[in-house]
Design an enzyme around this catalytic site. Structure first.
Site, PDB file in Angstrom:
ATOM      1  N   TYR A   1      12.946  -2.097  -7.545  1.00 26.05           N
ATOM      2  CA  TYR A   1      11.212  -2.270  -8.736  1.00 26.05           C
ATOM      3  C   TYR A   1       9.934  -1.451  -7.432  1.00 26.05           C
ATOM      4  O   TYR A   1       8.991  -0.922  -8.390  1.00 26.05           O
ATOM      5  CB  TYR A   1      10.754  -3.947  -8.120  1.00 26.05           C
ATOM      6  CG  TYR A   1       9.600  -4.280  -9.033  1.00 26.05           C
ATOM      7  CD1 TYR A   1       9.231  -3.946 -10.617  1.00 26.05           C
ATOM      8  CD2 TYR A   1       8.140  -4.170  -8.037  1.00 26.05           C
ATOM      9  CE1 TYR A   1       7.913  -4.207 -10.957  1.00 26.05           C
ATOM     10  CE2 TYR A   1       7.139  -5.141  -8.896  1.00 26.05           C
ATOM     11  CZ  TYR A   1       6.961  -5.023 -10.035  1.00 26.05           C
ATOM     12  OH  TYR A   1       5.314  -4.885 -10.537  1.00 26.05           O
TER      13      TYR A   1
ATOM     14  N   GLY B   1      -0.925  -0.146  -4.736  1.00 28.11           N
ATOM     15  CA  GLY B   1      -1.753  -0.598  -4.107  1.00 28.11           C
ATOM     16  C   GLY B   1      -2.981   0.212  -4.963  1.00 28.11           C
ATOM     17  O   GLY B   1      -3.596   0.857  -5.348  1.00 28.11           O
TER      18      GLY B   1
ATOM     19  N   ASN C   1       1.564   1.405   5.848  1.00 28.45           N
ATOM     20  CA  ASN C   1       1.856   0.778   4.839  1.00 28.45           C
ATOM     21  C   ASN C   1       2.925  -0.159   5.087  1.00 28.45           C
ATOM     22  O   ASN C   1       3.158  -0.061   6.220  1.00 28.45           O
ATOM     23  CB  ASN C   1       2.899   1.730   3.742  1.00 28.45           C
ATOM     24  CG  ASN C   1       4.014   0.591   3.150  1.00 28.45           C
ATOM     25  OD1 ASN C   1       4.880   1.323   2.365  1.00 28.45           O
ATOM     26  ND2 ASN C   1       2.991  -0.004   2.654  1.00 28.45           N
ATOM     27  N   GLY C   2       2.871  -1.963   5.042  1.00 32.45           N
ATOM     28  CA  GLY C   2       4.074  -2.517   6.340  1.00 32.45           C
ATOM     29  C   GLY C   2       3.136  -4.080   6.390  1.00 32.45           C
ATOM     30  O   GLY C   2       2.057  -4.119   6.010  1.00 32.45           O
TER      31      GLY C   2
ATOM     32  N   CYS D   1       0.665  -1.198   0.323  1.00 32.91           N
ATOM     33  CA  CYS D   1      -0.019  -0.178  -0.063  1.00 32.91           C
ATOM     34  C   CYS D   1       0.103   1.366  -0.197  1.00 32.91           C
ATOM     35  O   CYS D   1       2.184   1.159   0.417  1.00 32.91           O
ATOM     36  CB  CYS D   1      -0.726  -0.442   1.503  1.00 32.91           C
ATOM     37  SG  CYS D   1       0.088  -0.446   3.129  1.00 32.91           S
TER      38      CYS D   1
END
Length: 498
Positions: free
Chosen positions: A269, A54, A129-130, A28
């Site tokens: 990436y 996301g 996020n994570g 996300c």
């Protein structure tokens, strides 16, 4: 952010794109803005820039200083925030937003962030996020104490811990809650008077601080600042809690300092190439990775061809270092959305051509070096190699700008378990045969570290998280190793977590 209810895990193949499943997925992106009359609109702009992090769902929570306002929905940002009616409801000078990528778990609206709850001290919005590696264990303990969960997300575990904390201030409650969790998090929280940004002590996931005409912004990447016309101020430091209110920005570091371990795959990436992460241009790092790759595994060739789009910067670096011309030998169709997996093998085999088509004029009769960022399962790579050969290439050599992905990630990236990782199950010669290439080479771990500005990987004290390449899990994997889980839960967790 991952779903954490073990019984919510399950296949959702009818919602997945088969070719998309051959790449790792970021979980996300988060954004927050404090002190701007159009806070929600700027948050939505930031989410547009972070769409790559996301694509399953998006949400915004705003606050006018008294009340909170929320809109969340499944799908892309543009699908959820396109009407004046929606935007007119999101009033107030502060807002936080979230883009979600769900894995094989529950994609229901109840899991879409930001979350909001009325707690003893007032309202709290939260996005993350994570991935927390002890979320299932904590969730079970909280349920046993009478907590009621409304989602299957590990982020709600943090919300419940904040609610149950004995401390008085929001700042202390957040710190108290996060001292109980393990794993990776870049988290933004919002109250009626302040916004909070927090990174885990290892700084695994990114978070930056920016400014816009006196307003303060938090975001996963600098590209979110760019789209708003905001200025980059600095990265939020690992283990740092940033408090933003009417008095400005204040910083505390409440956690025990440790060696930072920023996710090196962000450079390879995940981050957008026009972002700067940890003070470094992602685009430049990717070009340097390509240069290192050419020095390590150059091969006589006529043309260097990227697998678009993520392979382009590394291919440019490879071409520059090798002296071999760069060409767009594969053209990507950018107008293909997520689709149902086709029901027949024949249409599945043709599926890669929905997104990629060989540019025969630059491939026929040529010795081709294909440059891509990673190989996960290898299914898409095999189809692309076949497509390039069918276009008349006399030789196809594949060069990968990451080391072999041999271990799953537990810190916020969706990767398959080891049984489905090509490099974990096969040696180089076997992979060459399976992919149908004349040669295959990955950048070395030391070469990757050189590209990000290190002399090499310090085996005793590495400076990045590279567990997907090395299996060096420097944080406890409590949920995966929790013997209190039933055998059914463990089976489902292993399916989920690898």
């Amino acid at each position: 952010m991952l779903t954490t209810n073990p019984f919510a895990f399950g296949p959702a193949a009818h919602l997945r794109d088969e070719d998309d499943d051959d790449k790792p997925k970021e979980e996300c992106g988060v954004v927050g803005i404090f002190g701007d009359p159009d806070a929600a609109s700027h948050a939505v702009l930031g989410l547009h820039a972070l769409q790559h992090r996301g694509q399953e769902a998006a949400g915004v929570v705003s606050c006018d200083g008294f009340s909170f306002h929320s809109h969340r929905g499944l799908g892309h940002v543009s699908e959820n925030f396109k009407s004046e009616e929606v935007m007119n409801r999101l009033v107030g000078p502060m807002a936080i937003g979230h883009n979600r990528y769900s894995t094989s778990g529950d994609k229901a609206l109840r899991n879409v962030q930001p979350f909001y709850a009325d707690l003893a001290f007032g309202g709290l919005g939260l996005c993350h996020n994570g991935n927390l590696t002890n979320a299932v264990t904590l969730r079970r303990q909280l349920v046993q104490k009478g907590c009621i969960f409304s989602s299957t997300s590990d982020t709600e575990v943090v919300l419940q811990l904040v609610a149950r904390s004995d401390y008085i201030t929001v700042e202390d409650r957040l710190v108290d809650a996060l001292r109980k969790v393990e794993g990776a998090y870049s988290l933004i929280a919002l109250t009626t008077t302040a916004m909070y940004g927090i990174r885990d002590p290892y700084g695994i996931r990114p978070l930056v601080l920016g400014s816009l005409d006196g307003a303060h912004i938090l975001a996963s990447e600098t590209c979110a600042l760019d789209i708003m016309g905001a200025e980059y101020v600095r990265d939020v430091q690992p283990g740092e809690l940033v408090i933003i209110d009417r008095d400005g920005v204040r910083s505390v570091k409440p956690f025990v300092p440790v060696q930072s371990r920023f996710c090196i795959f962000e450079y390879i990436y995940f981050a957008r190439p026009d972002s700067n992460v940890e003070g470094t241009s992602v685009y430049h790092v990717r070009k340097r990775i390509g240069e290192e790759l050419a020095r390590e595994s150059g091969v006589p060739a006529d043309v260097i061809v990227p697998v678009p789009d993520s392979g382009v910067p590394a291919a440019l670096g490879f071409a520059a270092e090798s002296g071999v011309p760069f060409e767009f030998g594969i053209i990507r169709n950018h107008y293909v959305g997520r689709t149902f997996i086709q029901p027949t093998q024949r249409t599945r085999d043709l599926g890669v051509k929905r997104k990629h088509n060989a540019n025969r004029a630059f491939l026929e009769g040529k010795r081709v070096v294909l440059v891509d960022d990673s190989i996960v399962r290898g299914t898409t790579s095999k189809k692309i190699v076949q497509m390039v050969r069918q276009a008349g290439a006399t030789e196809v050599h594949m060069r990968i700008s990451s080391p072999p992905t041999t271990y799953p990630c537990f810190f916020g990236i969706d990767t398959p378990d080891r049984d489905n990782l090509l490099a974990a199950q096969h040696n180089l010669a076997e992979m060459e045969k399976l992919l149908g290439v004349d040669s295959l080479a990955f950048i070395s771990l030391d070469g990757l570290y050189r590209a990000v500005g290190e002399a090499g990987r310090d085996m005793g004290n590495p400076t990045f998280c590279d567990a997907c390449f090395t299996g060096d899990y420097f944080l406890p994997l409590t949920d995966r190793n929790d013997t209190a889980c039933t055998s059914q839960q463990l089976s489902l967790l292993q399916e989920k977590l690898g």
